[in-house]
Write an enzyme that holds these catalytic residues in place. Structure first.
Site, PDB file in Angstrom:
ATOM      1  N   THR A 207     -16.730 -19.268 -22.188  1.00 53.44           N
ATOM      2  CA  THR A 207     -16.911 -18.279 -23.598  1.00 53.44           C
ATOM      3  C   THR A 207     -16.099 -18.736 -24.972  1.00 53.44           C
ATOM      4  O   THR A 207     -15.192 -19.360 -25.461  1.00 53.44           O
ATOM      5  CB  THR A 207     -16.745 -16.846 -22.774  1.00 53.44           C
TER       6      THR A 207
ATOM      7  N   LEU B 217     -10.100 -15.413 -23.181  1.00 58.58           N
ATOM      8  CA  LEU B 217     -11.347 -15.627 -23.204  1.00 58.58           C
ATOM      9  C   LEU B 217     -11.779 -16.875 -21.850  1.00 58.58           C
ATOM     10  O   LEU B 217     -10.879 -17.738 -21.828  1.00 58.58           O
ATOM     11  CB  LEU B 217     -12.306 -15.713 -24.395  1.00 58.58           C
ATOM     12  N   ASP B 218     -12.865 -16.942 -21.266  1.00 61.43           N
ATOM     13  CA  ASP B 218     -13.172 -18.353 -20.466  1.00 61.43           C
ATOM     14  C   ASP B 218     -13.596 -18.788 -21.103  1.00 61.43           C
ATOM     15  O   ASP B 218     -13.990 -18.876 -21.990  1.00 61.43           O
ATOM     16  CB  ASP B 218     -14.319 -17.739 -19.591  1.00 61.43           C
ATOM     17  N   ARG B 219     -12.782 -20.234 -20.723  1.00 56.56           N
ATOM     18  CA  ARG B 219     -13.300 -21.565 -21.700  1.00 56.56           C
ATOM     19  C   ARG B 219     -14.166 -21.504 -21.497  1.00 56.56           C
ATOM     20  O   ARG B 219     -15.099 -22.142 -23.362  1.00 56.56           O
ATOM     21  CB  ARG B 219     -13.297 -23.085 -20.454  1.00 56.56           C
TER      22      ARG B 219
ATOM     23  N   HIS C 245     -14.569 -14.006 -15.036  1.00 58.80           N
ATOM     24  CA  HIS C 245     -15.457 -13.860 -15.069  1.00 58.80           C
ATOM     25  C   HIS C 245     -16.499 -12.411 -15.160  1.00 58.80           C
ATOM     26  O   HIS C 245     -17.349 -12.296 -13.845  1.00 58.80           O
ATOM     27  CB  HIS C 245     -16.158 -14.218 -13.903  1.00 58.80           C
TER      28      HIS C 245
END
Length: 320
Positions: A146, A142-144, A241
């Site tokens: 998110t 997961l993105d940082r 993203h």
């Protein structure tokens, strides 16, 4: 530089490591080498798979031959033990755990691993909290910024099985996100090719581009708030993203998105008490690699996101 892995090594990938990402494979064999340095030697072409250039995200197959070059080690180790004070935070965020895997409700702002200016992340915290688990690995990322459900495997066989499920689209991941404006109820499919690029500052971004990789998101409108919409997104592909760029490309940027967002909309969001990215991995479902049972896990929204909904007299339990 005071140390080095002095000789070129050629390592044959066996059945136990088949399906593993190249970066994780290298971390296993270069335990004292920091992750950013591993990324660097792969980008420079010093690491080879079957005599060809490779990418850190490449999945290895049984029988592959990986060339590992000599690697100089930095003067002081860059491997940092996460602060013990953070362990309770992760313990409280565990949604499911057994002998084979863990599902965690990752907080927004926490990287999934150290590197790129971050000394430690979720995986280092979990390894520190579970020292008896021999092989704790991220199943996906997961993105940082998110938040939400993320799966970690405790065994290599479990990791391989879940990766196979992901490749065969047997793992379902649903995201909740708050976007600007009124999302059209009829807009249920977003399909834009995405391409990574680098700004002059060195920052990496993603854009919609004809030469990009095919990317598909399925969207369902949950609540129309007038100035904003709460939507649910199901990913058919997992590009970097993807949700953030797909939403922005359709004129509905995500609240709190400092890369692709809208500053005025972010101010509206902040006035209601939420200052982080309004993107949350709400649910993950998969077949348990050992029991064969279907597992479906919901990750509660963190207080700031929940507070924003309650500001509009909404309860996450009532939204379906």
């Amino acid at each position: 530089m005071v140390g080095a892995v002095a000789e070129v090594r050629f390592i044959h990938v066996d059945a136990e490591d088949a399906g593993q990402r190249l970066d994780n494979f290298l971390l296993k064999h270069l335990r004292k080498v920091p992750r950013p340095l591993i990324y660097r030697i792969v980008r420079k072409g010093e690491v080879r798979v079957n005599k060809g250039r490779a990418q850190v995200s490449q999945r290895l197959k049984a029988g592959d031959v990986v060339r590992i070059p000599p690697v100089k080690l930095p003067d002081s180790p860059e491997r940092v033990t996460p602060p013990a004070s953070q362990v309770p935070r992760i313990e409280q965020a565990i949604l499911f755990e057994d002998d084979d895997l863990i599902v965690i409700n990752k907080p927004s702002g926490m990287a999934v691993h150290g590197g790129s200016g971050v000394s430690w992340g979720l995986i280092e915290l979990v390894r520190n909290a579970r020292p008896l688990a021999k092989r704790v690995e991220l199943v996906h990322r997961l993105d940082r910024d998110t938040s939400g459900a993320i799966i970690l495997a405790k065994k290599m066989s479990v990791l391989r099985d879940l990766h196979q499920q992901i490749r065969e689209h047997q793992v379902t991941k649903l995201y909740w996100t708050l976007v600007k404006g009124r999302w059209p109820k009829a807009l249920m499919k977003v399909e834009h090719p995405l391409r990574k690029f680098t700004l002059p500052s060195g920052e990496r971004r993603v854009e919609v581009h004809p030469a990009g990789k095919p990317s598909l998101s399925f969207v369902r409108l949950l609540v129309d708030l007038g100035q904003a919409s709460l939507i649910e997104v199901k990913l058919a592909t997992g590009r970097t993203h993807q949700i953030r760029v797909h939403c922005a490309a359709n004129g509905h940027p995500i609240a709190g998105d400092d890369k692709y967002g809208d500053a005025e909309f972010d101010q509206w969001q902040a006035r209601q008490g939420m200052h982080s990215l309004a993107l949350h991995a709400r649910m993950v479902a998969f077949k348990h690699p050992k029991t064969g049972e279907q597992v479906k896990i919901f990750a509660p929204l963190y207080p700031d996101f929940d507070k924003l909904l309650r500001h509009h007299q909404l309860s996450q339990k009532e939204i379906s």
